[in-house]
Design an enzyme around this catalytic site. Structure first.
Site, PDB file in Angstrom:
ATOM      1  N   GLY A 250      87.436 -90.360  13.482  1.00  9.23           N
ATOM      2  CA  GLY A 250      86.167 -90.878  12.933  1.00  9.23           C
ATOM      3  C   GLY A 250      85.918 -92.452  13.464  1.00  9.23           C
ATOM      4  O   GLY A 250      85.118 -93.079  13.782  1.00  9.23           O
ATOM      5  N   ASP A 251      87.269 -93.133  12.786  1.00 10.75           N
ATOM      6  CA  ASP A 251      87.175 -94.725  12.971  1.00 10.75           C
ATOM      7  C   ASP A 251      87.237 -94.949  14.413  1.00 10.75           C
ATOM      8  O   ASP A 251      86.677 -95.942  14.710  1.00 10.75           O
ATOM      9  CB  ASP A 251      88.465 -95.251  12.387  1.00 10.75           C
ATOM     10  CG  ASP A 251      88.567 -94.667  11.003  1.00 10.75           C
ATOM     11  OD1 ASP A 251      87.575 -94.448  10.316  1.00 10.75           O
ATOM     12  OD2 ASP A 251      89.600 -94.337  10.674  1.00 10.75           O
TER      13      ASP A 251
END
Length: 301
Positions: A250-251
């Site tokens: 996600g990052d």
């Protein structure tokens, strides 16, 4: 300049244990020790894509020193504030049982140290990008993200926020350029269950009505959706590949979108860079390299 803030960075101890058994001595078959925390992960992917950023946040003890050393070895610029007591946390991630983690607590952060961070951020201005990512230590005020955005409002800073619950909702009135909930986090906000890409679109638009400019929704194996400020909506299924390590995907999506937007100021390009970056990291032992990201980007496009 892009600045990332990680309030509670970590040393991530990523291990594989063959045939893990509770209550017995288990031995690792592989080990990896990396600087962790959502903001640091964003800075890592930006560095891999050739984009400079400065990582901010708080560190403490020998683990904090090692976080900085390993981040700088990757090529990340850092300007962390040192806490005199306690140690930065160690997070243990068991690769052989996907999603199994033991995350440490981290040091207590005093109001004086919070003020010191706010003073560091005062230098940001027109053209700078600020990425606020992840949870905060329990000792910090739960309005810290909104206080930061309030202090920088009107200075021409582009805000990107990857947070959940009240941390996210309280910043919407400052019109962040990008937020990145996943479908479960979005479902928690609106008290619904969201499973498909089509289902998340109206709720992405509701978050825009609440103040967000662009809403990027990650959905793991279902893919991703972008509800863009110009009224366009983009969606993509998850690229095909073997899940190796979901930590940081996600990052990576946030970093890829940011890099793509900086490069072309085009939502379609930024979206697919985000999808490629997130998926490439999921298919890699660690966060993806530029070659891995661009190879997947070209296949998606």
């Amino acid at each position: 300049m892009i600045y990332t803030v990680t309030f509670n960075p970590s040393l991530d101890y990523i291990v594989s244990v063959d045939d893990f058994k509770l209550g017995l001595t288990n031995r690792t078959s592989s080990e990896l020790l990396l600087p962790g925390g959502k903001g640091i992960n964003v800075s890592t992917i930006l560095t891999n894509l050739g984009i400079e950023s400065t990582a901010l946040g708080f560190i403490a003890g020998f683990t904090g020193t090692e976080i900085v050393r390993r981040a700088e070895r990757i090529g990340i610029r850092s300007d962390f504030i040192r806490i005199e007591e306690g140690i930065s946390r160690i997070n243990v991630k068991l690769k052989s049982i996907d999603g199994t983690e033991i995350n440490g607590m981290g040091p207590d952060i005093s109001s004086e140290k919070v003020t010191e961070l706010m003073e560091k951020l005062e230098v940001l201005g027109e053209g700078d990008v600020l990425v606020l990512a992840g949870s905060i230590p329990s000792t910090m005020p739960d309005d810290i993200y909104s206080r930061i955005l309030e202090g920088l409002e009107g200075k021409g800073v582009t805000f990107i926020v990857d947070a959940t619950g009240d941390l996210l909702l309280k910043v919407l009135k400052y019109h962040p350029f990008l937020i990145k909930p996943n479908n479960h986090e979005m479902g928690d906000i609106f008290h619904v269950e969201l499973k498909t890409r089509e289902e998340v679109i109206p709720y992405g638009k509701k978050l825009q009505e609440m103040g967000a400019r662009n809403v990027l929704i990650s959905m793991a194996g279902e893919g991703a959706v972008l509800v863009a400020e110009d009224g366009s909506v983009y969606d993509a299924p998850a690229p095909k590949g073997v899940l190796v390590n979901a930590v940081g995907s996600g990052d990576s999506m946030v970093a890829g979108f940011t890099a793509g937007w900086i490069e072309k100021k085009d939502y379609r390009h930024a979206f697919y860079m985000g999808v490629a970056s997130g998926s490439a990291s999921a298919f890699s032992e660690y966060l993806a390299t530029r070659d891995e990201i661009m190879d997947l980007y070209n296949k998606i496009v």
